[in-house]
Design an enzyme around this catalytic site. Structure first.
Site, PDB file in Angstrom:
ATOM      1  N   ALA A  17       0.946  -0.877   0.144  1.00  0.00           N
ATOM      2  CA  ALA A  17       0.022   0.207  -0.582  1.00  0.00           C
ATOM      3  C   ALA A  17       0.838   1.434  -0.125  1.00  0.00           C
ATOM      4  O   ALA A  17       0.213   2.010  -0.749  1.00  0.00           O
ATOM      5  CB  ALA A  17      -1.097  -0.246   1.177  1.00  0.00           C
ATOM      6  N   SER A  40       9.177   0.393   8.649  1.00  0.00           N
ATOM      7  CA  SER A  40      10.143   0.085  10.277  1.00  0.00           C
ATOM      8  C   SER A  40      10.423  -1.452   9.339  1.00  0.00           C
ATOM      9  O   SER A  40      10.060  -2.275   9.262  1.00  0.00           O
ATOM     10  CB  SER A  40       9.379   0.030  11.070  1.00  0.00           C
ATOM     11  OG  SER A  40       9.958  -1.149  11.852  1.00  0.00           O
ATOM     12  N   LYS A  80      -3.006 -14.721 -14.432  1.00  0.00           N
ATOM     13  CA  LYS A  80      -4.501 -15.474 -14.251  1.00  0.00           C
ATOM     14  C   LYS A  80      -5.434 -15.048 -14.450  1.00  0.00           C
ATOM     15  O   LYS A  80      -5.938 -13.702 -14.761  1.00  0.00           O
ATOM     16  CB  LYS A  80      -4.296 -14.686 -12.358  1.00  0.00           C
ATOM     17  CG  LYS A  80      -5.698 -14.639 -11.584  1.00  0.00           C
ATOM     18  CD  LYS A  80      -5.877 -14.174 -10.027  1.00  0.00           C
ATOM     19  CE  LYS A  80      -7.466 -14.406  -9.580  1.00  0.00           C
ATOM     20  NZ  LYS A  80      -7.094 -13.650  -8.385  1.00  0.00           N
ATOM     21  N   VAL A 190       7.354   6.006  17.247  1.00  0.00           N
ATOM     22  CA  VAL A 190       6.815   6.015  18.444  1.00  0.00           C
ATOM     23  C   VAL A 190       5.699   7.486  19.033  1.00  0.00           C
ATOM     24  O   VAL A 190       5.583   6.924  20.203  1.00  0.00           O
ATOM     25  CB  VAL A 190       8.129   6.397  19.680  1.00  0.00           C
ATOM     26  CG1 VAL A 190       8.839   4.698  19.371  1.00  0.00           C
ATOM     27  CG2 VAL A 190       9.151   6.991  18.941  1.00  0.00           C
TER      28      VAL A 190
HETATM   29  P1  FAD Z   1       1.307  -4.325   5.789  1.00  0.00           P
HETATM   30  O1  FAD Z   1       2.163  -5.244   4.515  1.00  0.00           O
HETATM   31  O2  FAD Z   1       1.585  -4.246   6.794  1.00  0.00           O
HETATM   32  O3  FAD Z   1       2.516  -3.049   5.705  1.00  0.00           O
HETATM   33  C1  FAD Z   1       2.694  -1.688   7.077  1.00  0.00           C
HETATM   34  C2  FAD Z   1       3.714  -1.167   7.022  1.00  0.00           C
HETATM   35  O4  FAD Z   1       3.635  -0.357   7.734  1.00  0.00           O
HETATM   36  C3  FAD Z   1       5.236  -1.819   6.722  1.00  0.00           C
HETATM   37  O5  FAD Z   1       6.288  -1.183   6.091  1.00  0.00           O
HETATM   38  C4  FAD Z   1       5.634  -1.033   8.398  1.00  0.00           C
HETATM   39  O6  FAD Z   1       6.838  -1.943   8.784  1.00  0.00           O
HETATM   40  C5  FAD Z   1       4.757   0.207   8.815  1.00  0.00           C
HETATM   41  N1  FAD Z   1       4.939   0.339  10.028  1.00  0.00           N
HETATM   42  C6  FAD Z   1       3.789  -0.176  10.725  1.00  0.00           C
HETATM   43  N2  FAD Z   1       4.173   0.595  12.157  1.00  0.00           N
HETATM   44  C7  FAD Z   1       4.239   1.581  12.066  1.00  0.00           C
HETATM   45  C8  FAD Z   1       5.706   2.188  12.791  1.00  0.00           C
HETATM   46  N3  FAD Z   1       5.074   2.312  14.193  1.00  0.00           N
HETATM   47  N4  FAD Z   1       6.706   3.087  12.431  1.00  0.00           N
HETATM   48  C9  FAD Z   1       7.159   2.425  11.209  1.00  0.00           C
HETATM   49  N5  FAD Z   1       6.663   1.373  10.002  1.00  0.00           N
HETATM   50  C10 FAD Z   1       5.697   1.027  10.049  1.00  0.00           C
HETATM   51  N6  FAD Z   1      -4.281  -8.742  -1.081  1.00  0.00           N
HETATM   52  C11 FAD Z   1      -3.900  -9.291  -2.087  1.00  0.00           C
HETATM   53  O7  FAD Z   1      -4.701  -8.734  -3.444  1.00  0.00           O
HETATM   54  N7  FAD Z   1      -4.752 -10.374  -2.842  1.00  0.00           N
HETATM   55  C12 FAD Z   1      -4.417 -11.762  -2.049  1.00  0.00           C
HETATM   56  O8  FAD Z   1      -3.498 -12.800  -2.864  1.00  0.00           O
HETATM   57  C13 FAD Z   1      -4.075 -11.760  -0.372  1.00  0.00           C
HETATM   58  N8  FAD Z   1      -3.425 -12.252   0.040  1.00  0.00           N
HETATM   59  C14 FAD Z   1      -3.639 -11.772   1.297  1.00  0.00           C
HETATM   60  C15 FAD Z   1      -4.106 -13.185   2.845  1.00  0.00           C
HETATM   61  C16 FAD Z   1      -3.795 -12.833   3.814  1.00  0.00           C
HETATM   62  C17 FAD Z   1      -3.887 -13.841   4.652  1.00  0.00           C
HETATM   63  C18 FAD Z   1      -3.657 -11.507   4.455  1.00  0.00           C
HETATM   64  C19 FAD Z   1      -3.530 -11.416   5.666  1.00  0.00           C
HETATM   65  C20 FAD Z   1      -3.775 -10.631   2.934  1.00  0.00           C
HETATM   66  C21 FAD Z   1      -3.429 -10.822   2.067  1.00  0.00           C
HETATM   67  N9  FAD Z   1      -3.877  -9.890   1.181  1.00  0.00           N
HETATM   68  C22 FAD Z   1      -4.129 -10.079  -0.471  1.00  0.00           C
HETATM   69  C23 FAD Z   1      -4.150  -8.268   1.939  1.00  0.00           C
HETATM   70  C24 FAD Z   1      -2.418  -7.927   1.223  1.00  0.00           C
HETATM   71  O9  FAD Z   1      -1.636  -8.705   2.345  1.00  0.00           O
HETATM   72  C25 FAD Z   1      -2.084  -6.445   1.818  1.00  0.00           C
HETATM   73  O10 FAD Z   1      -3.535  -5.617   1.271  1.00  0.00           O
HETATM   74  C26 FAD Z   1      -0.523  -5.958   0.917  1.00  0.00           C
HETATM   75  O11 FAD Z   1       0.351  -6.641   1.253  1.00  0.00           O
HETATM   76  C27 FAD Z   1      -0.797  -4.108   1.590  1.00  0.00           C
HETATM   77  O12 FAD Z   1      -0.216  -4.088   3.133  1.00  0.00           O
HETATM   78  P2  FAD Z   1      -0.172  -3.015   3.959  1.00  0.00           P
HETATM   79  O13 FAD Z   1       1.217  -2.684   2.682  1.00  0.00           O
HETATM   80  O14 FAD Z   1      -1.348  -2.149   4.389  1.00  0.00           O
HETATM   81  O15 FAD Z   1       0.403  -2.972   4.719  1.00  0.00           O
END
Ligand code: FAD
Length: 503
Positions: A17, A40, A80, A190
């Site tokens: 994201a 992080s 796909k 933090v």
């Molecule tokens: P995350 O990957 O969790 O990233 C969060 C970020 O925030 C990290 O960089 C972390 O370091 C940072 N962060 C958090 N707290 C702090 C802090 N205090 N200080 C500094 N940095 C911080 N999506 C699909 O489209 N297709 C799929 O097949 C699919 N399969 C999935 C299967 C599972 C079981 C799950 C749980 C999810 C799946 N998803 C899928 C969803 C997909 O994984 C996420 O939408 C995508 O990876 C985006 O994640 P994100 O970037 O929102 O969060």
């Protein structure tokens, strides 16, 4: 610049994201604006999002201008054409939700009414054989739309998405964004500082003491929702009464087989298992409800159902399905898992990220945080979430399975009224009507409704009054065209080899 103008954008989080947001903002709104990403390494990313829907191509090619071959190579991607569902309505059942259209339009009535009439007389194959994507998926074939055939040919209109390694995608987009001037800060946040007068966030503070100030904050911090929830307390609407799975175990395995051009979702006693083929490995996971199965039993079930040797220990993930009550609050916009989560059954998470980013670019608050704009944004994202939720809940509700307490629960649970109305109308009349701009097309809904054994006994009166031989011939003709088109496509592996070997 206007004194309200947004000069400093801080993206909190460097998962898919965060880097998708940073890359798109940098390309479209980066001029004269500073964009920073804070992530992080200690916390890491979820990084299991590996299956997508066709709209990702618009994001990659049009929003970012990425080269497809370069992207597929960098992310070990495969192609796909849809999803294969096994054992969902009954054990032993298999059906496909193929992308794109099914059948052929003949006047105002959708193809499935012709199919229903032919099927009622025993003159039709399974519905998936009338969609090129499903048919080609089953045969292990793939190619992108052909340009040397008539525009009306199914081969000119192939809809496809990708499977890819989500961590590599984030890394790839990081490189892209940094080239456009995005600055990355590694470290754990933090403290979050808010303006005393209106509660707007003015900075995040890292463990090192570094203070990163901004005008607009994109919260991509994952499930924790560091800004949107932990700081602004936007609230969360819990959907676990409709989507009872709350945990997943993910494990990659080795494979010697050619990658299938589809994701497989197999129903299991207390949830379902995904199988996502990449070029170098297969991603697997068991999404389950902790009310109905223990973590150890789930791990054993997952490991017993892999195609090859597990390449790691199963990785546990916990979640609560639902959405934020506000996606945009004050000067924080939540994107990705920070905005909510519906399980990955229809691969919609990355799509919701893309939709949020494109909307934010469209509704960019360059002249200040107009409450009307924020309200419109929240309403639009809310609508996306609710309609996708109904589609996912349909897979659980429309089952005949009564072999485990989990499936008994799903079969007998109440569902949102909007979904129940759609199921009832389809069952009675074969009619399905989409709500406004909802994401999943009528053809997607119909494939899943039929695949889940909701098969109406009637068809539309326009089809009903046609001479039956005419209907049968039409359905047979469509089946033959689809079959011939699928045969004309190369094996998926051969297509990948050609693409990835090209200089
Ligand atoms: P995350 O990957 O969790 O990233 C969060 C970020 O925030 C990290 O960089 C972390 O370091 C940072 N962060 C958090 N707290 C702090 C802090 N205090 N200080 C500094 N940095 C911080 N999506 C699909 O489209 N297709 C799929 O097949 C699919 N399969 C999935 C299967 C599972 C079981 C799950 C749980 C999810 C799946 N998803 C899928 C969803 C997909 O994984 C996420 O939408 C995508 O990876 C985006 O994640 P994100 O970037 O929102 O969060």
């Amino acid at each position: 610049m206007d004194e309200n103008a947004i000069g400093d954008i801080v993206v909190v989080g460097g998962g898919a994201a965060g880097w998708m947001a940073a890359a798109a903002l940098a390309r479209h709104l980066g001029k004269n604006r500073k964009i920073r990403v804070v992530e992080s390494d200690e916390i890491g990313i979820v990084g299991v999002g590996e299956a997508t829907v066709p709209h990702i191509r618009t994001f990659n090619a049009q929003v970012l201008g990425l080269d497809e071959a370069d992207f597929v190579k960098a992310t070990q991607g495969t192609f796909k054409l849809g999803i294969q569902f096994r054992d969902w309505a009954r054990i032993g059942d298999t059906y496909y939700h193929g992308f794109g259209s099914v059948g052929q339009d003949l006047g105002p009535v959708p193809f499935h009414h012709y199919w229903l009439r032919a099927r009622g007389a025993g003159r039709a194959q399974d519905y998936c054989h009338y969609g090129l994507q499903s048919e080609a998926a089953e045969q292990g074939r793939f190619m992108p739309p052909a340009s040397d055939v008539p525009a009306t040919s199914p081969l000119a209109n192939i809809a496809y998405a990708y499977h890819f390694d989500a961590a590599s995608y984030a890394k790839y987009l990081r490189g892209y964004a940094e080239k456009l001037g995005v600055v990355r800060h590694e470290g754990k946040i933090v403290q979050v500082s808010q303006r005393p007068d209106d509660g707007f966030i003015d900075a995040v503070v890292l463990e090192s003491g570094e203070r990163i100030a901004g005008d607009l904050f994109i919260d991509c911090s994952g499930f924790r929702g560091l800004l949107i929830e932990q700081t602004l307390k936007a609230g969360y609407e819990d959907w676990s009464h409709w989507l009872p799975c709350d945990r997943a175990l993910a494990v990659p395995c080795a494979t010697t087989e050619a990658p299938t051009p589809y994701t497989r979702c197999t129903a299991r006693p207390a949830g379902w298992q995904w199988r996502i083929p990449l070029q170098h490995r297969v991603g697997n996971g068991y999404v389950y409800s902790s009310r109905f199965v223990s973590d150890d039993e789930a791990a054993a079930a997952l490991l017993a159902n892999l195609d090859g040797e597990a390449l790691a220990e199963p990785r546990p993930l916990r979640f609560i399905t639902g959405k934020r009550r506000k996606f945009w609050d004050k000067n924080v916009v939540a994107v990705g898992l920070a905005s909510g989560f519906m399980e990955p059954l229809e691969s919609t998470s990355i799509h919701l990220i893309q939709m949020s980013i494109v909307r934010l670019i469209d509704m960019f608050p360059d002249v200040g945080f107009d409450p009307g704009l924020v309200e419109r944004y929240n309403r639009a994202v809310d609508f996306d979430y609710d309609r996708i939720r109904d589609f996912i809940v349909l897979h659980y509700k429309a089952t005949e399975r009564d072999d485990t307490p989990f499936w008994n629960h799903c079969r007998t649970m109440s569902v949102p009224d909007s979904l129940q109305e759609n199921i009832d109308l389809f069952r009675r009349s074969g009619r399905f009507y989409r709500d406004g701009e909802e994401f999943f097309a009528m053809q997607s809904w119909v494939q899943v409704l039929l695949g889940q054994r909701i098969v109406p006994e009637v068809c539309h009166p326009i089809v009903d009054q046609m001479p039956e031989e005419e209907v049968f011939k039409f359905v047979e003709h469509v089946g033959k065209v689809i079959s011939a088109c699928a045969q004309a496509m190369p094996p998926h592996q051969a297509f990948i080899d050609r693409l990835c070997k090209a200089p």
